[in-house]
Write an enzyme that holds these catalytic residues in place. Structure first.
Site, PDB file in Angstrom:
ATOM      1  N   LYS A  13       0.876  -1.179   0.013  1.00 13.37           N
ATOM      2  CA  LYS A  13      -0.062  -0.218   0.010  1.00 13.37           C
ATOM      3  C   LYS A  13       0.833   1.318  -0.043  1.00 13.37           C
ATOM      4  CE  LYS A  13       0.411   2.208   4.205  1.00 13.37           C
ATOM      5  NZ  LYS A  13       1.434   1.855   4.656  1.00 13.37           N
ATOM      6  N   ASN A  55      13.455 -13.494   1.191  1.00 13.60           N
ATOM      7  CA  ASN A  55      13.562 -12.088   1.305  1.00 13.60           C
ATOM      8  C   ASN A  55      14.602 -11.585   2.271  1.00 13.60           C
ATOM      9  OD1 ASN A  55      10.656 -12.345  -0.184  1.00 13.60           O
ATOM     10  ND2 ASN A  55      11.996 -10.525  -0.994  1.00 13.60           N
ATOM     11  N   GLY A 140      10.250  -2.679   5.572  1.00 15.12           N
ATOM     12  CA  GLY A 140      10.529  -1.352   6.267  1.00 15.12           C
ATOM     13  C   GLY A 140      10.716  -0.106   5.546  1.00 15.12           C
ATOM     14  N   LEU A 143       5.588   0.502   3.165  1.00 16.78           N
ATOM     15  CA  LEU A 143       4.910   0.063   2.084  1.00 16.78           C
ATOM     16  C   LEU A 143       3.771  -1.145   2.357  1.00 16.78           C
ATOM     17  CD1 LEU A 143       7.563   0.239  -0.888  1.00 16.78           C
ATOM     18  CD2 LEU A 143       5.689   2.193  -0.076  1.00 16.78           C
ATOM     19  N   SER A 145       4.581  -3.929   3.681  1.00 13.13           N
ATOM     20  CA  SER A 145       4.881  -5.317   3.335  1.00 13.13           C
ATOM     21  C   SER A 145       4.454  -6.486   4.569  1.00 13.13           C
ATOM     22  CB  SER A 145       6.520  -5.311   3.236  1.00 13.13           C
ATOM     23  OG  SER A 145       7.338  -5.092   4.481  1.00 13.13           O
ATOM     24  N   SER A 146       4.623  -6.104   5.718  1.00  9.25           N
ATOM     25  CA  SER A 146       3.997  -6.933   6.954  1.00  9.25           C
ATOM     26  C   SER A 146       2.651  -7.142   6.902  1.00  9.25           C
ATOM     27  CB  SER A 146       4.486  -6.407   8.143  1.00  9.25           C
ATOM     28  OG  SER A 146       3.787  -5.473   8.545  1.00  9.25           O
ATOM     29  N   ASP A 204      -3.330  -0.761   6.959  1.00 12.48           N
ATOM     30  CA  ASP A 204      -2.568  -1.812   5.991  1.00 12.48           C
ATOM     31  C   ASP A 204      -3.132  -2.975   5.510  1.00 12.48           C
ATOM     32  OD1 ASP A 204      -0.856   0.355   6.242  1.00 12.48           O
ATOM     33  OD2 ASP A 204       0.892  -0.711   6.613  1.00 12.48           O
TER      34      ASP A 204
END
Length: 396
Positions: A13, A55, A140, A143, A145-146, A204
């Site tokens: 996001k 990753n 981190g 955006l 990612s978690s 998110d």
């Protein structure tokens, strides 16, 4: 328990407008970013459960039998609203992690264990499976990612345990779950986010679940109807920053200069509302004028954010480079470095885009050409995934 391999993806996001103002009760618009996190769930019968996160270099496996013996009564029974700090401490014990571990690698494993043990406890026996998660999103960078990770885990585990059906139809490359099933995925993903972040807003995971665009204000989240897909450049300046410090700086500036800063926050709110109105009009028929208005709003918001003190020399440089190529940019997220977005109007020619990307890379920035307003969590056929995604899921 399903026996087939599941392939699931969820978007990241970006905040289009309203960062920082949202902390003070104003509207924020968050949009799904079409850089995605992909998950492959492979059931098997070797009595083990494995988690691979190439990753971040994580590869873990547990014996199902030993997990089965754990006292997981503390998890509640299928209750996706019961997570407390005590549960997280208990999970750390189960995983054999030190109490004070807060690095992304440990937290990603804890979120997996929490969701696996909670969702799969409805099964007669905990299932043997391997999960690999690979992401196009940098971690981190603000955006989401978690959240994309938690959404993928929740969707895959709920589907594998037949709590929700697999929506993939014969002959289709991708499938989306029903509204009711998305609600359940989002509830569980929010718990995964709580393991990782403690006290997240829920924005998110909601964006990653539903995709498109969401409006957020004072804890209330609502979807925008059929937002257009907008092409953008996403740029990571790679300048590290602390969200906490930047938020505190805006608060102290507001206290020091209330007559100046309060109107700035009100103006940012008006920018978000105007953008929401324009996106609503674009759903029916986008015009060149709509894109010009979006660019004006981007410029105004960037100047407001600079006035709040959350700009940075790297972001100024980003804006100068894109302006020189006739494009318009703003920071997204906390500011002080981090990421920016550049709108690509449909009439921007290919050479201009390539020249802009080269110039941004020349500044030492990472640059992705992508889109916002992307679809939310989806299930895919193997054949429909790009080779780069297949390769990512096969790495480690």
């Amino acid at each position: 328990m399903l026996s087939e391999v599941l392939l699931v993806s969820a978007p990241g996001k970006v905040i289009l407008h309203g960062e920082h103002a949202v902390v003070h009760g104003k509207v924020a618009l968050a949009v799904a970013l079409n850089l995605r996190t992909f998950l492959r769930l492979q059931p098997h019968s070797n009595g083990r459960v494995g988690l691979n996160l190439p990753n971040i270099g994580v590869r873990r496996a547990w014996d199902v039998a030993s997990l089965q013996l754990l006292d997981t009564s503390f998890l509640g029974h299928g209750d996706s609203a019961a997570l407390t700090a005590k549960h997280v401490e208990k999970l750390k014990e189960v995983a054999g992690f030190p109490k004070d571990c807060v690095d992304p690698e440990h937290l990603a494993v804890l979120a997996f264990l929490y969701l696996y043990l909670s969702i799969c406890q409805s099964q007669r026996a905990l299932p043997s499976l391997d999960i690999t998660v690979w992401s196009e999103l940098p971690t981190g960078a603000g955006l989401g990612s978690s959240a994309a990770y938690s959404v993928c885990l929740a969707a895959a585990l709920l589907t594998a345990c037949e709590e929700i059906p697999n929506p993939l139809k014969d002959g289709e490359a991708a499938g989306r779950w029903t509204e009711e099933n998305l609600e359940l995925i989002n509830k569980w993903a929010f718990q995964g986010e709580r393991v990782i972040h403690g006290n997240p807003s829920g924005v998110d995971n909601a964006v990653s679940t539903w995709g498109g665009a969401l409006r957020y204000q004072q804890g209330k989240i609502s979807s925008l109807k059929r937002p257009p897909v907008l092409k953008i450049l996403l740029i990571n300046t790679k300048v590290p920053r602390s969200t906490k410090v930047l938020v505190a700086n805006v608060r102290s500036r507001l206290l020091k200069f209330p007559e100046i800063v309060a109107p700035l926050l009100t103006s940012i709110d008006a920018i978000s509302l105007e953008c929401e109105r324009v996106l609503g009009e674009m759903a029916a028929a986008p015009t060149p004028e709509h894109y010009l208005t979006l660019e004006e709003l981007i410029d105004m918001n960037q100047h407001h954010l600079n006035a709040l003190g959350v700009g940075h020399a790297s972001l100024d440089q980003l804006c100068q480079v894109t302006t020189a190529h006739g494009l318009h940019s703003k920071l997204t997220g906390a500011g002080g470095g981090g990421c920016g977005i550049t709108l690509l109007r449909p009439d921007v020619e290919r050479p201009a885009v390539e020249a802009t990307k080269r110039a941004l890379s020349g500044c030492g920035f990472d640059c992705w050409e992508t889109s916002v307003g992307a679809p939310g969590v989806s299930v895919h056929t193997a054949a429909s995934l790009d080779a780069s995604v297949q390769q990512g899921l096969d790495s480690l």
